[in-house]
Design an enzyme around this catalytic site. Structure first.
Site, PDB file in Angstrom:
ATOM      1  N   ASP A   1     -26.430  34.406  26.924  1.00  0.00           N
ATOM      2  CA  ASP A   1     -27.288  33.218  26.776  1.00  0.00           C
ATOM      3  C   ASP A   1     -26.489  31.929  26.609  1.00  0.00           C
ATOM      4  OD1 ASP A   1     -26.470  34.381  24.293  1.00  0.00           O
ATOM      5  OD2 ASP A   1     -27.924  33.164  23.215  1.00  0.00           O
TER       6      ASP A   1
ATOM      7  N   GLU B   1     -27.901  35.857  21.945  1.00  0.00           N
ATOM      8  CA  GLU B   1     -26.933  36.002  20.849  1.00  0.00           C
ATOM      9  C   GLU B   1     -26.978  34.802  19.936  1.00  0.00           C
ATOM     10  OE1 GLU B   1     -23.743  35.179  18.421  1.00  0.00           O
ATOM     11  OE2 GLU B   1     -23.915  34.065  20.286  1.00  0.00           O
ATOM     12  N   GLU B   2     -27.212  33.621  20.511  1.00  0.00           N
ATOM     13  CA  GLU B   2     -27.058  32.385  19.731  1.00  0.00           C
ATOM     14  C   GLU B   2     -28.017  32.300  18.552  1.00  0.00           C
ATOM     15  OE1 GLU B   2     -24.600  30.571  19.760  1.00  0.00           O
ATOM     16  OE2 GLU B   2     -23.687  30.602  21.751  1.00  0.00           O
TER      17      GLU B   2
ATOM     18  N   HIS C   1     -19.693  25.156  21.222  1.00  0.00           N
ATOM     19  CA  HIS C   1     -20.987  24.503  20.965  1.00  0.00           C
ATOM     20  C   HIS C   1     -20.906  22.984  21.156  1.00  0.00           C
ATOM     21  CE1 HIS C   1     -23.056  28.027  18.606  1.00  0.00           C
ATOM     22  NE2 HIS C   1     -22.279  28.462  19.580  1.00  0.00           N
TER      23      HIS C   1
END
Ligand SMILES: [Zn+2]
Ligand SMILES: [Zn+2]
Length: 388
Positions: A80, A137-138, A360
């Site tokens: 993702d 996952e995030e 990020h």
């Protein structure tokens, strides 16, 4: 044999880089990775694997069953992206408002590269290879969703491995820890209840804004007073939502925060202390507190045996300059859900240098030179474990 693997990876590399750039240009958020999952399933199919799509939502599982008895190795990659508007100047930068700002486009590429290489060498293997492409996952929901959809019980892996590329380590460094890799990550929500009223008549009301202020301050005693100074713990209140006007006392306030720890023990201690303190403080001030754990993941803790095996495998890959322990990182990753169910190792693959923008970040760019290294570590691990 090992040289042949290196050559095979080199041959596949241009195609893998093209794949990675396409994935990068078309990032999708957790549980919406339909295009991504379609590409993964198509390539696994073409490689001759048996493919199961829509596992735990948008997850994909590719199985290479050799038909010969032997162990089962699971290789997990997360797929993702993040809701970050990309500011890199890459020619293949995303323009859809989301971004592969954590490098999961690289993870997909490396796992697929290994799957394709290994499918072509099926005759050399005994046992079963299971490639798990995990969504979401995030916000640490995807692993749980795939496990609820039987990805572990269907395959009973003997070992599970995975990697996270890491921009702050030089390309050529492979970080392998024999215990903790990443922290636990839990989100919590507190509803602080009082009694609404007139701002000029506080004695007729119970003020949840004032109670919240006391609760937030008191929560900072969890780590400073209840956790040993040499252990890591974090309690952060990131959101306070309450009140409608300066002269109105609200009925309730919502507080949201995150909890991090490097061990399961400390994690449990902090979670229960946050609940106890919030309730105790609120009640002492005539209010109330409801505590809710939202999504969360345990710490990622490697199996020492599997970790030292990976250390040996990675050390033999040309282009890997150094394999060693790395600092524990207080981010979370739901790879923990897999490693808690089978002995495993999650390793960090250097993908840049310390000066690069961090994960990020909207300018995050990783060094594609790490890609062949990751493919080869996965491939050699499988050939070693299933090739005996
Ligand atoms: Zn991330
Ligand atoms: Zn990540």
């Amino acid at each position: 044999m090992p040289d042949a693997v290196t050559d095979q990876v080199a041959d596949a590399l241009p195609g893998l880089i093209e794949l990675r750039r396409d994935l990068h240009e078309n990032p999708e958020l957790g549980f919406y990775e339909t295009r991504t999952a379609g590409i993964i399933a198509g390539r696994l199919n073409d490689a001759g694997m048996s493919v199961k799509a829509e596992v735990g939502g948008t997850g994909v599982v590719g199985v290479l069953d050799t038909g010969r008895s032997g162990p089962t190795l699971m290789i997990r990659a997360d797929i993702d992206a993040l809701p970050v508007a990309e500011l890199s100047d890459l020619p293949f930068a995303s323009t859809n408002g989301n971004m592969h700002a954590c490098g999961h486009d690289g993870h997909i590429t490396m796992a697929l590269g290994a799957a394709e290489l290994l499918a072509g060498r099926k005759d050399e293997l005994s046992g079963k290879l299971v490639f798990v492409f995990q969504p979401a996952e995030e916000f640490v929901e995807g692993a749980k969703a795939m496990i609820a959809d039987d990805v572990i019980s269907d395959h009973s892996p003997d070992r599970v491995i995975g990697l996270h590329l890491w921009n702050q380590y030089d390309t050529g460094f492979v970080g392998v820890n024999e215990a903790t890799v990443f922290a636990s990550a839990d989100q919590f929500e507190l509803t602080i209840t009082g009694k609404g009223g007139h701002g000029a008549l506080p004695h007729t009301a119970i003020d949840p804004v004032m109670i919240s202020a006391q609760v937030i301050s008191a929560l900072q005693t969890v780590v400073s007073r209840e956790i040993a100074p040499n252990a890591m713990g974090v309690v952060t209140v990131g959101q306070v939502i309450g009140g409608t006007a300066p002269n109105v006392i609200a009925d309730f306030v919502t507080i949201k925060g995150t909890i991090r720890a490097f061990t399961a023990d400390i994690r449990e201690k902090i979670i229960s202390a946050v609940e106890r303190i919030a309730k105790g403080v609120a009640e002492s001030l005539r209010g109330g507190a409801e505590f809710k754990l939202l999504n969360g993941a345990p710490p990622v803790v490697n199996d020492p045996g599997v970790a030292s095996w990976i250390t040996g495998i990675a050390g033999g890959v040309p282009g890997v300059d150094e394999v060693g322990a790395h600092e524990e990182v207080p981010v979370g990753d739901d790879m923990a859900e897999f490693i808690n169910r089978a002995p495993g190792c999650y390793f960090l693959l250097g993908a840049g240098d310390p000066e690069r923008p961090p994960h990020h970040n909207a300018r995050f760019v990783f060094d594609e030179e790490c890609l062949p290294l990751g493919v080869e570590i996965f491939a050699r691990a499988a050939l070693d474990y299933l090739g005996g």
